[in-house]
Motif scaffolding. Structure first.
Motif, PDB file in Angstrom:
ATOM      1  N   ASP A  96     -15.746  -8.493  -3.675  1.00 38.97           N
ATOM      2  CA  ASP A  96     -15.481  -7.529  -2.607  1.00 38.97           C
ATOM      3  C   ASP A  96     -14.122  -6.860  -2.827  1.00 38.97           C
ATOM      4  OD1 ASP A  96     -13.290  -8.393  -0.649  1.00 38.97           O
ATOM      5  OD2 ASP A  96     -14.434 -10.249  -0.825  1.00 38.97           O
ATOM      6  N   HIS A  97     -13.892  -5.779  -2.081  1.00 37.73           N
ATOM      7  CA  HIS A  97     -12.751  -4.908  -2.360  1.00 37.73           C
ATOM      8  C   HIS A  97     -11.403  -5.494  -1.923  1.00 37.73           C
ATOM      9  CE1 HIS A  97     -12.087  -0.294  -3.124  1.00 37.73           C
ATOM     10  NE2 HIS A  97     -11.477  -1.054  -4.007  1.00 37.73           N
ATOM     11  N   SER A  98     -11.418  -6.603  -1.169  1.00 37.81           N
ATOM     12  CA  SER A  98     -10.129  -7.216  -0.808  1.00 37.81           C
ATOM     13  C   SER A  98      -9.383  -7.627  -2.082  1.00 37.81           C
ATOM     14  CB  SER A  98     -10.315  -8.428   0.106  1.00 37.81           C
ATOM     15  OG  SER A  98     -10.888  -9.516  -0.589  1.00 37.81           O
ATOM     16  N   ILE A 141      -5.945   5.835  -7.252  1.00 38.14           N
ATOM     17  CA  ILE A 141      -7.067   6.708  -6.919  1.00 38.14           C
ATOM     18  C   ILE A 141      -8.168   5.806  -6.370  1.00 38.14           C
ATOM     19  CG2 ILE A 141      -8.696   8.436  -7.779  1.00 38.14           C
ATOM     20  CD1 ILE A 141      -6.668   8.864 -10.160  1.00 38.14           C
ATOM     21  N   TRP A 142      -8.429   5.948  -5.069  1.00 36.01           N
ATOM     22  CA  TRP A 142      -9.310   5.019  -4.350  1.00 36.01           C
ATOM     23  C   TRP A 142     -10.622   5.733  -4.051  1.00 36.01           C
ATOM     24  CZ3 TRP A 142      -7.699   0.036  -3.563  1.00 36.01           C
ATOM     25  CH2 TRP A 142      -8.413  -0.768  -2.670  1.00 36.01           C
ATOM     26  N   ILE A 143     -11.654   5.405  -4.833  1.00 34.82           N
ATOM     27  CA  ILE A 143     -12.960   6.051  -4.677  1.00 34.82           C
ATOM     28  C   ILE A 143     -13.824   5.135  -3.820  1.00 34.82           C
ATOM     29  CG2 ILE A 143     -14.895   7.103  -5.911  1.00 34.82           C
ATOM     30  CD1 ILE A 143     -13.119   7.063  -8.467  1.00 34.82           C
ATOM     31  N   ASP A 144     -14.138   5.580  -2.599  1.00 29.87           N
ATOM     32  CA  ASP A 144     -14.673   4.656  -1.593  1.00 29.87           C
ATOM     33  C   ASP A 144     -15.276   5.459  -0.449  1.00 29.87           C
ATOM     34  OD1 ASP A 144     -14.830   2.482   0.353  1.00 29.87           O
ATOM     35  OD2 ASP A 144     -13.251   1.471  -0.768  1.00 29.87           O
ATOM     36  N   ALA A 145     -16.213   4.863   0.286  1.00 33.96           N
ATOM     37  CA  ALA A 145     -16.676   5.488   1.538  1.00 33.96           C
ATOM     38  C   ALA A 145     -15.677   5.233   2.660  1.00 33.96           C
ATOM     39  CB  ALA A 145     -18.038   4.924   1.930  1.00 33.96           C
ATOM     40  N   ALA A 198     -11.599   3.895   4.103  1.00 38.38           N
ATOM     41  CA  ALA A 198     -10.179   4.047   3.774  1.00 38.38           C
ATOM     42  C   ALA A 198      -9.509   2.695   3.469  1.00 38.38           C
ATOM     43  CB  ALA A 198      -9.452   4.755   4.907  1.00 38.38           C
ATOM     44  N   ASP A 199     -10.119   1.590   3.880  1.00 38.42           N
ATOM     45  CA  ASP A 199      -9.596   0.240   3.589  1.00 38.42           C
ATOM     46  C   ASP A 199      -8.115   0.095   3.936  1.00 38.42           C
ATOM     47  OD1 ASP A 199     -12.147  -0.267   2.711  1.00 38.42           O
ATOM     48  OD2 ASP A 199     -11.653  -0.430   0.588  1.00 38.42           O
ATOM     49  N   MET A 200      -7.736   0.696   5.072  1.00 39.63           N
ATOM     50  CA  MET A 200      -6.331   0.708   5.488  1.00 39.63           C
ATOM     51  C   MET A 200      -6.102  -0.023   6.798  1.00 39.63           C
ATOM     52  SD  MET A 200      -5.325   4.576   4.901  1.00 39.63           S
ATOM     53  CE  MET A 200      -3.709   4.893   4.414  1.00 39.63           C
ATOM     54  N   VAL A 209     -11.437  -8.748   5.571  1.00 41.54           N
ATOM     55  CA  VAL A 209     -10.245  -8.354   4.815  1.00 41.54           C
ATOM     56  C   VAL A 209     -10.552  -7.294   3.745  1.00 41.54           C
ATOM     57  CG1 VAL A 209      -8.276  -9.250   3.460  1.00 41.54           C
ATOM     58  CG2 VAL A 209      -9.173 -10.572   5.365  1.00 41.54           C
ATOM     59  N   HIS A 210     -11.843  -7.082   3.426  1.00 41.53           N
ATOM     60  CA  HIS A 210     -12.131  -6.006   2.455  1.00 41.53           C
ATOM     61  C   HIS A 210     -11.848  -4.616   3.051  1.00 41.53           C
ATOM     62  CE1 HIS A 210     -16.765  -5.285   3.314  1.00 41.53           C
ATOM     63  NE2 HIS A 210     -16.050  -5.334   4.406  1.00 41.53           N
ATOM     64  N   GLY A 211     -11.547  -4.568   4.334  1.00 43.76           N
ATOM     65  CA  GLY A 211     -11.099  -3.315   4.941  1.00 43.76           C
ATOM     66  C   GLY A 211      -9.580  -3.188   4.979  1.00 43.76           C
ATOM     67  N   PHE A 215     -12.872   1.703  -7.895  1.00 41.76           N
ATOM     68  CA  PHE A 215     -14.178   2.306  -7.616  1.00 41.76           C
ATOM     69  C   PHE A 215     -15.054   1.353  -6.804  1.00 41.76           C
ATOM     70  CE2 PHE A 215     -18.574   2.995  -9.657  1.00 41.76           C
ATOM     71  CZ  PHE A 215     -18.987   3.868  -8.664  1.00 41.76           C
ATOM     72  N   ASP A 216     -15.174   1.648  -5.523  1.00 46.79           N
ATOM     73  CA  ASP A 216     -16.084   0.920  -4.641  1.00 46.79           C
ATOM     74  C   ASP A 216     -17.435   1.634  -4.727  1.00 46.79           C
ATOM     75  OD1 ASP A 216     -17.523  -0.022  -2.363  1.00 46.79           O
ATOM     76  OD2 ASP A 216     -15.637  -0.482  -1.322  1.00 46.79           O
ATOM     77  N   VAL A 217     -18.487   0.888  -5.063  1.00 47.81           N
ATOM     78  CA  VAL A 217     -19.785   1.548  -5.266  1.00 47.81           C
ATOM     79  C   VAL A 217     -20.350   2.141  -3.970  1.00 47.81           C
ATOM     80  CG1 VAL A 217     -20.359   0.205  -7.329  1.00 47.81           C
ATOM     81  CG2 VAL A 217     -21.172  -0.582  -5.078  1.00 47.81           C
TER      82      VAL A 217
HETATM   83 MN   LIG Z   1     -13.656  -0.454  -0.321  1.00 42.23          MN
END
Ligand SMILES: [Mn+2]
Length: 314
Positions: A94-96, A117-121, A123-125, A136-138, A235-237
């Motif tokens: 996962d993106h965390s 460069i954050w490629i994602d649906a 913002a994970d902020m 936490v992946h957010g 790169f988050d799919v």
């Molecule tokens: Mn993500």
């Protein structure tokens, strides 16, 4: 030398199965390039996924103790790879996990200015103080940005959790807002929107990409990266459209086509400052089309590897 680092932790996701993303891509490789994982031997980071069987002790930032351990291991591994002058390609659960990747890049190059460069649906902020889910992946970008976002606080964070969160953030900010750009982000909550607006973080949307075209969008991204010494592409799919497959934790309609995102990534990795590429959130358990997400992800990974190999051979 290109090295493949596999960080299969899925403690940060809200649904189970992202730790199987690597295996699903391995299966996909039989179909598209059976030699891939023979040439590129994976180096695994020890995970803490057994903690999924335990009760959640920190509900506002779930399984943060396990995530912290994995994070430190990832930081050390990234540092080692980069000190060896090798190039890490990362497959992550996962993106965390990307927070640890960034921490590692910064500990290898403490005086370099890092661009992301954050490629994602998404913002994970989020932070533990703003996350409605506690997943936490957010939150990985907030660890790198050293951001609690207390202006938008909606959650009371117990002392033990905030101590762990502070440990994740480390001593100081690893990434400056001005060195961050999003691509494909289309789903975020109010606290994240507040940060996006306040810090004017640009986002090249799917619509922008189709309106302005490939070259213009890549130019825009690279202008943002102008002052940076190193560039990391995450790169988050789920940046891709769910019509490809729903095999990812949090699919959102309106994403990139696979060819679009592949072309974007292939252009971005040409930059000589590129220091790491990560692919994340492939979840075969959620796939509604057999192994379609992993097959798509693998084909992108395969093209990235082919291009990087040619680039380093020069
Ligand atoms: Mn993500």
């Amino acid at each position: 030398m290109i090295r493949l680092i596999c960080n299969l932790s899925e403690l940060g996701a809200g649904t189970r199965g992202a730790s199987l993303g690597y295996d699903a891509m391995l299966i996909a490789s039989y179909k598209f390039n059976p030699k891939f994982f023979r040439k590129l031997k994976p180096e695994f980071i020890d995970h803490e996924n057994h903690k999924l069987f335990e009760d959640v002790k920190t509900p506002v930032a779930k399984r943060l103790d396990g995530i912290y351990k994995v994070y430190m291991r990832m930081e050390a591994k990234m540092k080692e790879v980069m000190m060896d002058n090798d190039f890490p390609v990362v497959i992550s659960g996962d993106h965390s996990n990307a927070g640890g990747t960034i921490a590692g890049i910064k500990s290898a190059f403490p005086n370099s200015r890092l661009g992301v460069i954050w490629i994602d649906a998404h913002a994970d902020m989020h932070s533990p103080y703003t996350s409605p889910s506690g997943n936490v992946h957010g939150m990985p970008l907030s660890t790198a940005l050293y951001e609690d976002n207390l202006d938008c606080k909606i959650v009371n964070v117990p002392a033990e959790t905030s101590k762990l969160w502070d440990a994740l953030k480390g001593e100081e900010q690893r990434l400056a807002y001005e060195d961050l750009i999003f691509m494909g982000v289309r789903d975020y909550e109010k606290p994240e929107e507040y940060l996006l607006i306040r810090h004017k973080v640009p986002n090249v949307t799917v619509k922008d990409y189709r309106n302005y075209g490939h070259d213009e969008c890549i130019k825009r991204v690279m202008q943002r990266m102008e002052g940076c010494d190193k560039i990391y592409v995450s790169f988050d799919v789920d940046s891709m459209d769910p019509s490809i497959s729903r095999g990812t934790g949090t699919p959102v309609p309106g994403g990139f086509k696979a060819e679009e995102v592949e072309n974007i990534i292939l252009s971005l990795i040409e930059d000589p400052r590129l220091c790491c590429f990560e692919i994340t959130e492939v979840n075969p358990v959620l796939d509604n089309k057999g192994n379609a997400m992993a097959e798509t992800a693998f084909q992108i990974l395969n093209s990235v590897y082919t291009k990087l190999k040619a680039k380093f051979a020069k």
